[in-house]
Motif scaffolding. Structure first.
Motif, short mmCIF file in Angstrom:
data_model
loop_
_atom_site.label_atom_id
_atom_site.label_comp_id
_atom_site.label_asym_id
_atom_site.label_seq_id
_atom_site.Cartn_x
_atom_site.Cartn_y
_atom_site.Cartn_z
N VAL A 170 0.84 -1.20 0.00
CA VAL A 170 0.00 0.00 0.00
C VAL A 170 0.88 1.25 0.00
N ALA A 171 2.03 1.17 0.67
CA ALA A 171 2.97 2.30 0.73
C ALA A 171 3.86 2.37 -0.51
N GLU A 172 3.59 1.48 -1.49
CA GLU A 172 4.32 1.45 -2.76
C GLU A 172 5.81 1.17 -2.56
N GLN A 173 6.12 0.34 -1.57
CA GLN A 173 7.48 -0.10 -1.34
C GLN A 173 7.75 -1.35 -2.18
N VAL A 174 8.98 -1.49 -2.64
CA VAL A 174 9.34 -2.60 -3.51
C VAL A 174 10.17 -3.63 -2.73
N ALA A 175 9.69 -4.86 -2.73
CA ALA A 175 10.40 -5.93 -2.03
C ALA A 175 11.76 -6.16 -2.68
N GLY A 176 12.79 -6.31 -1.84
CA GLY A 176 14.14 -6.53 -2.33
C GLY A 176 14.89 -5.25 -2.66
N LYS A 177 14.18 -4.14 -2.73
CA LYS A 177 14.80 -2.84 -3.00
C LYS A 177 14.65 -1.90 -1.80
N ASP A 178 13.39 -1.63 -1.45
CA ASP A 178 13.13 -0.74 -0.32
C ASP A 178 13.13 -1.49 1.01
N TYR A 179 12.75 -2.73 0.96
CA TYR A 179 12.70 -3.52 2.19
C TYR A 179 13.13 -4.96 1.93
N THR A 180 13.55 -5.60 3.00
CA THR A 180 14.01 -6.98 2.94
C THR A 180 13.15 -7.82 3.86
N CYS A 181 12.85 -9.03 3.45
CA CYS A 181 12.09 -9.96 4.29
C CYS A 181 12.94 -11.20 4.54
N LEU A 182 13.03 -11.60 5.80
CA LEU A 182 13.83 -12.77 6.17
C LEU A 182 12.93 -13.83 6.79
N PRO A 183 12.52 -14.84 6.02
CA PRO A 183 11.72 -15.92 6.61
C PRO A 183 12.55 -16.68 7.62
N GLY A 184 11.91 -17.04 8.74
CA GLY A 184 12.64 -17.76 9.78
C GLY A 184 13.79 -16.95 10.35
N LEU A 185 13.67 -15.61 10.31
CA LEU A 185 14.71 -14.69 10.80
C LEU A 185 16.04 -14.93 10.10
N GLY A 186 15.98 -15.54 8.89
CA GLY A 186 17.19 -15.82 8.14
C GLY A 186 17.97 -17.00 8.70
N VAL A 187 17.41 -17.72 9.64
CA VAL A 187 18.11 -18.83 10.30
C VAL A 187 17.50 -20.18 9.92
N ASN A 188 16.23 -20.36 10.23
CA ASN A 188 15.50 -21.58 9.86
C ASN A 188 14.31 -21.17 8.99
N GLU A 189 14.43 -21.37 7.71
CA GLU A 189 13.39 -20.92 6.78
C GLU A 189 12.25 -21.93 6.73
N VAL A 190 11.19 -21.61 7.44
CA VAL A 190 10.01 -22.47 7.46
C VAL A 190 8.77 -21.61 7.31
N ILE A 191 7.69 -22.24 6.94
CA ILE A 191 6.39 -21.59 6.85
C ILE A 191 5.47 -22.26 7.87
N GLN A 192 4.91 -21.46 8.74
CA GLN A 192 3.92 -21.97 9.68
C GLN A 192 2.56 -21.93 8.99
N THR A 193 1.88 -23.05 8.97
CA THR A 193 0.64 -23.13 8.20
C THR A 193 -0.55 -22.62 8.99
N GLY A 194 -0.38 -21.44 9.57
CA GLY A 194 -1.51 -20.75 10.16
C GLY A 194 -2.24 -20.01 9.06
N GLY A 195 -3.12 -19.13 9.46
CA GLY A 195 -3.85 -18.37 8.45
C GLY A 195 -5.31 -18.25 8.82
N ASP A 196 -6.12 -18.07 7.81
CA ASP A 196 -7.53 -17.75 8.04
C ASP A 196 -8.46 -18.70 7.31
N ALA A 197 -9.62 -18.90 7.93
CA ALA A 197 -10.67 -19.72 7.33
C ALA A 197 -12.00 -19.05 7.64
N PHE A 198 -13.00 -19.34 6.84
CA PHE A 198 -14.33 -18.78 7.09
C PHE A 198 -15.33 -19.89 7.38
#
Length: 410
Positions: free
Chosen positions: A272-300
């Motif tokens: 929404v702020a028109e920031q570009v991933a990899g340029k303006d900001y960096t994302c580190l899954p698993g804090l850059g240590v253990n790259e995992v995805i927690q299968t949480g989320g939403d259901a209706f």
């Protein structure tokens, strides 16, 4: 001219018939930030295209604020037509009480068991072999979000892991930048701890503690280093001074904070702020240590109602939410991952691609809502609210209390 009148009359009749069949559905949820509102608008647009009407029932705050209101309405005889819950056991008692609609026929028609990935998402919707909800996304809290300029403008390399982030913190503080943004909503502190646990002690330890309720492990040296890291995080976030998670994200976006431990929904705010991933900001899954995805989320879920038109429209909404087109449109705006393994996400940005990559590798863990009861999760939440808000509570004391909670968790 006569032909035109016939066409006009036919079109008018069709519109009138469609309008007569249109049904308003009140849908309750807690998506109110900029990125969340943009995402939920995709659900509304897709449902309205069926000729029905999405009536938005957003509840300001968080899930902890919204869920009691939702539950009270359902048990009190004033149900909405559809409502958000997280994946897991949050609606289990409502289902057992016979208050939620069985979606098994719709799920079988749509072959949900074949398209929903990972299968644990649909398992979370299932009780006694029947399906009671439609999973709509995969949200993982296991991320560290960084403002690249905050580091680079102060002569620092953008961190690639948690240790580098902690090492860079003193220089950020010298420059008047809050190292770690953290809001005061209770769930944020628990999220930070769970992320630190998974990253620093590993996903297997996480699963044993929350899934197997291994109190001995919870009291042991592996968790000691996690609690010490949590104490460090508490110190780095002491000057954050915001309430909502998206306000904390905004501190990172505007360079007032260096980073934030937050779920992938933060990505919606960057977009929404028109920031570009990899340029303006960096994302580190698993804090850059253990790259995992927690299968949480939403259901209706869809509360039972004695109204044939609403029941029919509920079914249409369930189908719309899991359709390929809506899954793409919604999740691109939300920053989450789709629950279908067969959709085209060629428009995905750098951070979403990282998530999809991890998911494809099968590096996944269940969310704590899928592993423990709501009561047990609440006890954990209460502990970390106290810990992060009371510098006098030592890491040792917090760990002892945590191990006690795990020993009696269900």
């Amino acid at each position: 001219m006569k032909a035109l009148r016939v066409v006009f009359a036919a079109s008018t009749a069709l519109c009138a018939a469609t309008a007569a069949q249109a049904t308003d559905l009140e849908v309750t949820h807690w998506w109110t930030s900029g990125g969340e509102a943009a995402a939920v608008a995709e659900f509304a647009k897709a449902f309205d295209a069926t000729g029905n009407k999405w009536v938005d029932g957003a509840i300001a705050g968080s899930g902890g604020t919204a869920r009691p209101i939702m539950i009270s309405r359902i048990t009190g005889g004033d149900p909405m037509a559809a409502t958000q819950f997280n994946h897991g056991r949050q609606a289990e008692e409502l289902v057992e009480a016979g208050l939620m609609r069985d979606l098994t026929d719709i799920a079988e028609e749509g072959k949900w068991k074949e398209i929903v990935f990972p299968s644990s998402l649909l398992d979370s919707c299932t009780l006694d072999g029947r399906i009671y909800c439609v999973p709509v996304n995969i949200h993982s809290p296991q991320w560290l979000w960084l403002n690249n300029s905050a580091f680079e403008d102060n002569g620092l390399a953008v961190p690639t892991n948690w240790d580098e982030f902690v090492a860079a913190a003193p220089k950020l503080q010298e420059a008047g930048i809050v190292p770690l943004a953290m809001g005061q909503q209770p769930w944020q502190t628990t999220l930070a701890f769970q992320t630190l646990l998974t990253a620093l002690a590993g996903p297997e330890t996480y699963t044993k503690v929350f899934g197997d309720k291994d109190a001995e492990l919870a009291a042991g040296p592996e968790l000691t280093k996690v609690f010490q890291a949590a104490a460090t995080a508490r110190d780095l976030a002491k000057d954050s001074n915001v309430q909502a998670w998206n306000d904390a994200t905004n501190l990172v976006i505007t360079g007032k904070a260096g980073g934030q431990i937050m779920g992938d929904w933060a990505q919606g705010e960057f977009q929404v702020a028109e920031q570009v991933a990899g340029k303006d900001y960096t994302c580190l899954p698993g804090l850059g240590v253990n790259e995992v995805i927690q299968t949480g989320g939403d259901a209706f879920y869809f509360p039972k109602v004695d109204d044939e038109a609403i029941t029919k429209a509920q079914g249409e909404l369930a189908k719309v939410m899991i359709s390929p087109e809506t899954q793409v449109a919604f999740n691109l705006k939300k920053g989450s991952l789709p629950v279908r393994g067969d959709v085209d996400l060629s428009a995905a940005n750098d951070c979403m691609r990282k998530g999809l990559d991890i998911l494809a590798k099968g590096n996944i863990i269940p969310g704590t809502d899928q592993l423990m009861s709501a009561d047990s999760n609440q006890q954990v939440n209460d502990l970390f609210v106290e810990f992060f808000n009371n510098p006098e509570m030592s890491a040792e004391d917090a760990q002892a209390q945590f191990a006690s909670i795990i020993s009696s968790a269900d």
